[in-house]
Design an enzyme around this catalytic site. Structure first.
Site, PDB file in Angstrom:
ATOM      1  N   THR A   1      -8.465  53.545  38.650  1.00  0.00           N
ATOM      2  CA  THR A   1      -7.614  53.191  37.509  1.00  0.00           C
ATOM      3  C   THR A   1      -7.502  54.340  36.506  1.00  0.00           C
ATOM      4  O   THR A   1      -8.316  55.263  36.505  1.00  0.00           O
ATOM      5  CB  THR A   1      -8.149  51.932  36.790  1.00  0.00           C
ATOM      6  OG1 THR A   1      -9.433  52.219  36.247  1.00  0.00           O
ATOM      7  CG2 THR A   1      -8.231  50.752  37.737  1.00  0.00           C
ATOM      8  N   ASP A   2      -6.495  54.228  35.656  1.00  0.00           N
ATOM      9  CA  ASP A   2      -6.323  55.211  34.586  1.00  0.00           C
ATOM     10  C   ASP A   2      -6.874  54.635  33.284  1.00  0.00           C
ATOM     11  O   ASP A   2      -7.500  53.573  33.280  1.00  0.00           O
ATOM     12  CB  ASP A   2      -4.853  55.636  34.471  1.00  0.00           C
ATOM     13  CG  ASP A   2      -3.925  54.492  34.083  1.00  0.00           C
ATOM     14  OD1 ASP A   2      -4.400  53.435  33.620  1.00  0.00           O
ATOM     15  OD2 ASP A   2      -2.710  54.656  34.248  1.00  0.00           O
ATOM     16  N   PHE A   3      -6.638  55.312  32.179  1.00  0.00           N
ATOM     17  CA  PHE A   3      -7.185  54.897  30.881  1.00  0.00           C
ATOM     18  C   PHE A   3      -6.715  53.510  30.457  1.00  0.00           C
ATOM     19  O   PHE A   3      -7.362  52.854  29.641  1.00  0.00           O
ATOM     20  CB  PHE A   3      -6.825  55.926  29.802  1.00  0.00           C
ATOM     21  CG  PHE A   3      -5.360  55.953  29.472  1.00  0.00           C
ATOM     22  CD1 PHE A   3      -4.849  55.182  28.442  1.00  0.00           C
ATOM     23  CD2 PHE A   3      -4.480  56.740  30.212  1.00  0.00           C
ATOM     24  CE1 PHE A   3      -3.497  55.198  28.153  1.00  0.00           C
ATOM     25  CE2 PHE A   3      -3.124  56.759  29.923  1.00  0.00           C
ATOM     26  CZ  PHE A   3      -2.629  55.993  28.886  1.00  0.00           C
ATOM     27  N   SER A   4      -5.577  53.041  31.005  1.00  0.00           N
ATOM     28  CA  SER A   4      -5.064  51.726  30.605  1.00  0.00           C
ATOM     29  C   SER A   4      -5.600  50.595  31.483  1.00  0.00           C
ATOM     30  O   SER A   4      -5.280  49.438  31.253  1.00  0.00           O
ATOM     31  CB  SER A   4      -3.532  51.733  30.635  1.00  0.00           C
ATOM     32  OG  SER A   4      -3.077  51.863  31.969  1.00  0.00           O
TER      33      SER A   4
END
Length: 156
Positions: free
Chosen positions: A30-33
């Site tokens: 996943t990314d930061f969001s």
């Protein structure tokens, strides 16, 4: 969240001419969001294509040996890819990567791939894969072409 069906192996399985494989989304995907970073879907689909070919070879090792004799050092490489990102995936989702051969001819094949969460379609892709041997495009050996064609026919 949809759990992985108990009947699927680590490499997935071929069902009705298509390869189906479960993948769990981890934090690292996943990314930061908190949603799956778009490039990671490419990795998931690569695993699907790789395991599809692995299962063909595991069930038909004599055919892969024949292909190796006809085209030493053979490999499949992605020639082109068209993607539609439709919905996000999140950590701990169980995704199904579905790979279906659509056209097998000459030195390439066209595959359709989907990534689903349950019945929900997240990603659609069309992937053109070329067959190479000793660094050059070569016709897909007959043994492999026939095996993939048989899978394609089974899905029809």
């Amino acid at each position: 969240m949809t759990e992985k069906p108990a009947s699927l192996s680590l490499d997935g399985e071929i069902q009705n001419g298509r390869h189906v494989m479960a993948i769990r989304v981890y934090y690292e995907d996943t990314d930061f969001s908190g949603i799956v970073y778009h490039a990671n879907f490419l990795r998931f689909m690569e695993r699907g294509r790789t395991n599809y070919l692995r299962l063909l070879g595991a069930e038909q090792s004599a055919l892969f040996a024949e292909a190796g004799a006809e085209a030493p050092g053979f490999a499949f490489v992605v020639r082109s890819m068209q993607l539609e990102f439709l919905r996000p995936a999140r950590m701990d989702d169980i995704l199904m990567v579905i790979t279906t051969p659509h056209e097998v001819k000459g030195a390439s094949m066209m595959l359709a791939q989907e990534v689903r969460r349950g019945e929900e379609l997240l990603i659609e892709a069309r992937v053109k894969v070329a067959f190479i041997s000793e660094g050059r495009a070569r016709p897909i050996p007959k043994a492999l072409r026939l095996l993939m064609k048989a899978d394609q026919d089974a899905g029809a």
